[in-house]
Design an enzyme around this catalytic site. Structure first.
Site, PDB file in Angstrom:
ATOM      1  CG  ASN A 121      -1.860  -1.195   1.191  1.00 27.93           C
ATOM      2  OD1 ASN A 121      -2.065  -1.787   0.133  1.00 27.93           O
ATOM      3  ND2 ASN A 121      -2.404  -1.559   2.334  1.00 27.93           N
TER       4      ASN A 121
ATOM      5  CG  HIS B 269       4.103  -1.728  -4.850  1.00 24.58           C
ATOM      6  ND1 HIS B 269       2.938  -2.451  -4.848  1.00 24.58           N
ATOM      7  CD2 HIS B 269       5.068  -2.582  -5.276  1.00 24.58           C
ATOM      8  CE1 HIS B 269       3.195  -3.686  -5.269  1.00 24.58           C
ATOM      9  NE2 HIS B 269       4.469  -3.786  -5.514  1.00 24.58           N
TER      10      HIS B 269
END
Ligand code: ZN
Length: 364
Positions: A131, A157
């Site tokens: 997330n 990410h």
């Protein structure tokens, strides 16, 4: 350049309908608690963990994209050093200007706080999250300083809360948000009107933000990087520190993710379909080392391709607090910090018609 969007293989989706096993609350709590009770578990989280905070997952219970016309922005488009790229950046940053405040203002839900309690108790010392919303950080920010959060939470990410120019200058996202507002006073006024009426930017089924009639992206001004200006360079090639489709995960982040799996005895995977390779390969890596893996998710996951992975289908928000109580025993009540965490968290799922316009990371 050919870039594909990660998907869950059709065979997995078909089998998922047949394999669906419904478990009771008591069974799920007991099974997960026993899995975690021996400690030293690494955790991987995905979009499903943030849904209760109002940030919508981009795959539904059937494992397919909620928006069938979903078109992500690709890294090479956003960073194209020409007029076409500038057009992509205008479109991206206008939508992001409108779409960021709900993500910025989102609050951790009971799952984030339960995981923070497990983390603070050293049961699950490290979280690897796919997330980009920063909610794991928020859940533990009262008791862990920035350095400890950085050590304990790996954002596989990236994060939406920082931006970076093509020359590597970093900036807090809110600072850039303010710059966007100052450069585009008409959009700042539009945003203030949204806030005054307490309305979120609404979206069409194709994922586009509903903008006033006649809106022209080509009149949106993307500010230049202030650090580049100090170096006598004009540069508006700025992107959030999120891994876009078609962009590689930095090698130090990838290496760290494998190190975390190596350092732990077992792997607990929550709220993710494992459709992205960057997370799936970590599960495969754990299995190769004969480490037990437990997946908690509603809907099909790629873990089903791996016969040795145990999957429990129940919403994390419904069970994790009770898991923490079982794992920590009386400490869950006696330790005031832990007890408080187990009473914290918003539950505010997004409305059905809300499709948040944040970029979707992949780590291909
Ligand atoms: Zn710069």
């Amino acid at each position: 350049m050919r870039v594909s969007v990660p998907t869950i293989p059709d065979a997995v989706l078909r089998n998922a309908q047949q394999q669906k096993v419904t478990v009771t609350h008591a069974f799920a709590v007991d099974r997960i608690a026993r899995f975690l009770a021996r400690g030293n578990a690494a955790v991987i989280t995905g979009a499903g963990v943030s849904v209760d905070s109002g940030i919508r997952a981009y795959r539904g219970h059937k494992g397919s994209y909620l928006n069938p016309n979903y078109k992500p922005i690709f890294y090479h488009e956003l960073m194209e050093p020409n007029a076409r790229g500038a057009g992509f950046r205008q479109r991206y940053w206008l939508r992001s200007y409108l779409g960021y405040p709900p993500v910025r203002d989102a609050q951790p839900n009971p799952t984030h706080f339960a995981l923070a309690a497990l983390q603070h108790s050293s049961v699950t010392p490290h979280i690897i999250t796919q997330n980009v919303d920063g909610l794991h950080h928020k859940a533990i920010s009262d008791i862990w300083d920035a350095q400890r959060r950085k050590e304990g939470i790996l954002e596989l990410h990236g994060t939406l809360h920082r931006v970076k120019c093509s020359h590597g200058h970093e900036m807090e996202r809110q600072k850039f948000q303010d710059m966007l507002g100052e450069a585009n006073p008409q959009w700042k006024a539009f945003m203030e009107e949204l806030e005054r009426t307490n309305s979120r930017p609404r979206t069409n089924p194709d994922g586009d933000v509903v903008l006033p009639a006649g809106t022209r992206y080509d009149q949106f001004i993307v500010p230049e990087c202030p650090s580049c200006l100090l170096e006598n360079r004009r540069n508006s090639m700025i992107k959030p520190e999120v891994i876009f489709f078609g962009e590689s995960i930095p090698s130090e982040v990838r290496d760290r993710s494998f190190d975390i799996v190596d350092q732990h005895d077992r792997l607990f995977v929550i709220g993710t379909t494992l459709a992205t390779f960057s997370a799936f390969r970590l599960v495969k890596h754990a299995i190769q080392q004969h480490k037990p893996v437990l997946v908690l998710n509603v809907g099909p996951t790629r873990a089903r391709e791996l016969a040795v992975v145990e999957t429990i289908e129940i919403p994390a928000g419904a069970v994790l607090r009770d898991v923490v109580k079982q794992v920590l025993g009386s400490a869950a009540e006696k330790n005031r910090t832990i007890a408080q965490m187990l009473e914290s968290g918003v539950v505010r799922p997004p409305p059905d018609d809300y499709d948040d316009p944040i970029p979707r990371p992949t780590g291909l």
